[in-house]
Design a protein around this motif. Structure first.
Motif, PDB file in Angstrom:
ATOM      1  N   UNK A 104      -9.090   1.601   7.536  1.00 54.10           N
ATOM      2  CA  UNK A 104      -8.018   0.797   6.959  1.00 54.10           C
ATOM      3  C   UNK A 104      -7.740  -0.394   7.882  1.00 54.10           C
ATOM      4  N   UNK A 105      -7.677  -1.583   7.324  1.00 57.76           N
ATOM      5  CA  UNK A 105      -7.272  -2.748   8.094  1.00 57.76           C
ATOM      6  C   UNK A 105      -5.765  -2.755   8.263  1.00 57.76           C
TER       7      UNK A 105
ATOM      8  N   UNK B 298      -5.914   3.565   1.117  1.00 59.19           N
ATOM      9  CA  UNK B 298      -5.500   2.184   1.364  1.00 59.19           C
ATOM     10  C   UNK B 298      -6.641   1.397   2.018  1.00 59.19           C
ATOM     11  N   UNK B 299      -6.719   0.130   1.713  1.00 56.58           N
ATOM     12  CA  UNK B 299      -7.666  -0.779   2.356  1.00 56.58           C
ATOM     13  C   UNK B 299      -6.975  -1.640   3.411  1.00 56.58           C
ATOM     14  N   UNK B 300      -5.660  -1.875   3.198  1.00 56.35           N
ATOM     15  CA  UNK B 300      -4.907  -2.768   4.071  1.00 56.35           C
ATOM     16  C   UNK B 300      -3.468  -2.275   4.147  1.00 56.35           C
ATOM     17  N   UNK B 301      -2.922  -2.166   5.360  1.00 51.70           N
ATOM     18  CA  UNK B 301      -1.518  -1.797   5.548  1.00 51.70           C
ATOM     19  C   UNK B 301      -0.858  -2.863   6.414  1.00 51.70           C
ATOM     20  N   UNK B 302       0.276  -3.381   5.929  1.00 48.35           N
ATOM     21  CA  UNK B 302       1.031  -4.436   6.598  1.00 48.35           C
ATOM     22  C   UNK B 302       2.278  -3.829   7.220  1.00 48.35           C
ATOM     23  N   UNK B 303       2.472  -4.020   8.507  1.00 46.56           N
ATOM     24  CA  UNK B 303       3.559  -3.374   9.240  1.00 46.56           C
ATOM     25  C   UNK B 303       4.480  -4.406   9.865  1.00 46.56           C
ATOM     26  N   UNK B 304       5.764  -4.346   9.514  1.00 47.19           N
ATOM     27  CA  UNK B 304       6.751  -5.242  10.137  1.00 47.19           C
ATOM     28  C   UNK B 304       7.573  -4.440  11.143  1.00 47.19           C
ATOM     29  N   UNK B 305       7.213  -4.563  12.406  1.00 44.23           N
ATOM     30  CA  UNK B 305       7.950  -3.938  13.512  1.00 44.23           C
ATOM     31  C   UNK B 305       8.284  -2.475  13.214  1.00 44.23           C
ATOM     32  N   UNK B 306       7.283  -1.640  12.935  1.00 47.78           N
ATOM     33  CA  UNK B 306       7.560  -0.274  12.469  1.00 47.78           C
ATOM     34  C   UNK B 306       8.210   0.632  13.495  1.00 47.78           C
TER      35      UNK B 306
ATOM     36  N   UNK C 159      -0.482  -5.599  -5.538  1.00 51.76           N
ATOM     37  CA  UNK C 159      -0.942  -5.377  -4.161  1.00 51.76           C
ATOM     38  C   UNK C 159      -1.254  -3.903  -3.932  1.00 51.76           C
ATOM     39  N   UNK C 160      -0.381  -3.029  -4.431  1.00 50.69           N
ATOM     40  CA  UNK C 160      -0.637  -1.591  -4.306  1.00 50.69           C
ATOM     41  C   UNK C 160      -1.904  -1.225  -5.072  1.00 50.69           C
ATOM     42  N   UNK C 161      -2.065  -1.820  -6.253  1.00 49.21           N
ATOM     43  CA  UNK C 161      -3.254  -1.526  -7.068  1.00 49.21           C
ATOM     44  C   UNK C 161      -4.530  -2.001  -6.366  1.00 49.21           C
ATOM     45  N   UNK C 162      -4.444  -3.082  -5.592  1.00 46.16           N
ATOM     46  CA  UNK C 162      -5.608  -3.587  -4.870  1.00 46.16           C
ATOM     47  C   UNK C 162      -5.863  -2.825  -3.575  1.00 46.16           C
ATOM     48  N   UNK C 163      -4.962  -1.904  -3.209  1.00 47.73           N
ATOM     49  CA  UNK C 163      -5.193  -1.089  -2.019  1.00 47.73           C
ATOM     50  C   UNK C 163      -4.369  -1.454  -0.811  1.00 47.73           C
ATOM     51  N   UNK C 164      -3.279  -2.232  -1.015  1.00 41.75           N
ATOM     52  CA  UNK C 164      -2.432  -2.632   0.117  1.00 41.75           C
ATOM     53  C   UNK C 164      -1.187  -1.763   0.197  1.00 41.75           C
ATOM     54  N   UNK C 165      -0.622  -1.665   1.377  1.00 40.17           N
ATOM     55  CA  UNK C 165       0.654  -1.004   1.612  1.00 40.17           C
ATOM     56  C   UNK C 165       1.481  -1.854   2.552  1.00 40.17           C
TER      57      UNK C 165
END
Length: 530
Positions: free
Chosen positions: A479-480, A447-455, A358-364
């Motif tokens: 960034x999405x 990054x292309x995508x960042x996923x945030x859980x209640x930051x 996922x990191x290699x594909x551009x996600x965080x």
């Protein structure tokens, strides 16, 4: 049981809230309204660091007294001294007229003071019943698993927590359930003084109301509650009086009904300040592919979800906790097994995903529990920031920190992380600064995508504003962002669109005029509106 080792400015007076009948707490001996806790000239130094400096306040029997301030203001340190977890450098604390000796949680409990800590003091590998039994003495001496489980089941049922299995290991519980077990353990001692240190930070609105019912039961008996929180709306509902800390000192005090959010924020910050939500920037991306495109995603707790996120779009995820939000984010980062009919990140097709790929594909990803999932607390600030990039830049250590020193410095400065430098252990930072580290490792990293859980969970108003600005900056960079938040107002004011999950599926998609707090709450309980 198998052997396991546990590890000067006042805002004017106003009305006091009514309380509900009590069910669990023993009454404090002080008369209602009399001073039950006195804190005088409290000082705590860690070497050259003055964490708490000359703090004085009192708490009355039967009241909820709030302790508020920005991250690092000294709130948790004061709470730990009151709970016996930390010894003061000087000063005094008295409870019901008797001096409270510092440095012993057990002595504090004997004096009638218990605490539900912000950093949960539960043993992950032990069951709920074992953790509830832990404070009462040597848990392995004369311990009966059967009796402990029965007692725990009775306690949990009496506190409206019958859904929590007393035989379950704590590590298997959700963060919200772990928080409620921590609170239940503190209440079980029937304290004169209950300290709640950010106890609502992991709770969704129904959990907060559950907590408020427990608080009102306690205060109805004459016991006091010291309530540490950054959630200003909660203070307006539950606090009778409060003390504001800034840089380890008392900056002022307030009483119910006599203050506005902006007044309190300014007192906390030491300057004129207001709470506001920034607007999401207009979507004008020319990117050839969406940041995320997924069709019929299936994972544990996620049932056939389909949606896409455009480059630069901030997509909110709402709903009551436990309806698949955490599972969705984990699946999208490869932290949980998942499959989909179609799945791509920035145009790159996904067949099977792991966090490394996922990191290699551009996600965080910013996970729910920064302590367990986001940070290595024994490593330095710089090492935690570069952790996802070790494969790219080498094995680590000082050479890696030196090579990435400019980036590390920029991240710390842009997010206003309060630290003594890249070598300081992450565990020494306040909760808000730790959260900034978890977020900051994904900034300026293509990054292309960042996923945030209640930051923004459990962080102060200023830190929230800084994270809002950082999220907006990600959006401007194309960034999405997929952002699950338990604070509905964040979703409504900062996101372009909001998906509301219900029982693992999308209950509604809200945007434009339909994106309102009422619509989010309605969809969260299964009432779709048009």
């Amino acid at each position: 049981m198998a052997s396991r080792t546990p590890p000067p400015q006042d805002i004017e007076t106003a009305t006091v809230a009514s309380v509900e009948p009590a069910a669990t707490a023993a009454a404090a001996s002080a008369a209602p309204g009399a001073v039950l806790v006195e804190v005088r000239d409290l000082i705590k130094h860690y070497g050259a660091v003055h964490a708490v400096d000359d703090v004085t306040f009192d708490v009355r029997a039967g009241e909820v007294h709030a302790l508020v301030g920005e991250n690092g203001a000294g709130k948790s340190t004061v709470a730990k001294m009151l709970a016996g977890a930390v010894s003061s450098t000087s000063g005094s604390i008295t409870v019901d007229g008797s001096p409270l000796a510092g440095g012993s949680v057990r002595d504090a409990r004997k004096a009638g003071v218990t605490c539900a800590f912000q950093e949960l003091a539960l043993v992950p590998d032990w069951t709920v019943a074992e953790n509830l039994r832990l404070p009462d003495g040597a848990p392995l001496k004369g311990f009966s698993q059967k009796k402990a489980t029965a007692a725990a089941r009775e306690l949990l049922a009496g506190l409206e927590l019958a859904h929590i299995d007393p035989a379950a290991p704590v590590s298997t519980l959700s963060l919200a359930d772990r928080q409620q077990v921590e609170i239940a353990r503190a209440i079980a001692a029937k304290p004169k003084v209950l300290i709640l240190d950010e106890a609502s930070s992991a709770l969704a609105p129904p959990g907060v109301q559950w907590l408020f019912r427990r608080i009102r039961e306690l205060t109805a008996t004459g016991s006091s509650v010291i309530y540490v929180s950054h959630r200003l709306g909660e203070l307006a509902e539950i606090a009778d009086r409060g003390t504001v800390l800034r840089d380890g000192r008392v900056a002022g005090s307030f009483v119910r009904g006599s203050w506005t959010d902006d007044q309190l924020i300014s007192m906390m910050a030491g300057r004129e300040a207001t709470r506001h939500f920034p607007s999401a920037p207009p979507l004008s991306s020319t990117a050839p592919h969406p940041a995320l495109d997924v069709e019929n995603l299936v994972s544990s707790g996620v049932d056939g979800v389909t949606f896409r996120v455009e480059a630069g779009e901030i997509l909110g995820v709402g709903g009551l906790q436990g309806h698949g939000q955490a599972e969705l984010l984990r699946a999208l980062f490869g932290a949980a097994p998942a499959r989909a009919d179609r799945w791509s990140i920035a145009g790159k097709h996904i067949r099977r995903l792991s966090p490394v790929s996922a990191v290699r594909h551009g996600a965080g990803y910013v996970p729910e529990d920064r302590k367990r999932e986001g940070l290595a607390l024994g490593l330095g600030v710089g090492e935690n920031l570069v952790t996802p990039w070790l494969r790219t830049f080498g094995l680590g250590g000082r050479p890696l920190l030196a090579s990435q020193g400019g980036w590390i410095k920029n991240v710390l400065a842009s997010l206003s992380v309060r630290t003594r430098g890249p070598l300081e252990h992450a565990g020494a930072l306040s909760g808000g600064n730790q959260q900034k580290l978890v977020f900051g490792r994904w900034t300026d990293r293509d990054r292309k995508l960042v996923l945030l859980h209640d930051p923004t969970r459990g962080i102060d108003v200023r830190a929230k504003q800084e994270l809002y600005d950082a999220i907006i900056e990600l959006s401007r960079q194309g960034v999405g962002v997929v952002w699950f938040s338990t604070e509905v107002e964040e979703l409504v004011h900062v996101c372009h669109r909001v998906l509301v999950l219900y029982r693992g599926g999308i209950a509604d998609e809200l945007q434009g005029d339909r994106l309102t707090a009422d619509a989010v709450v309605g969809a969260a309980v299964g009432a779709k509106t048009r």
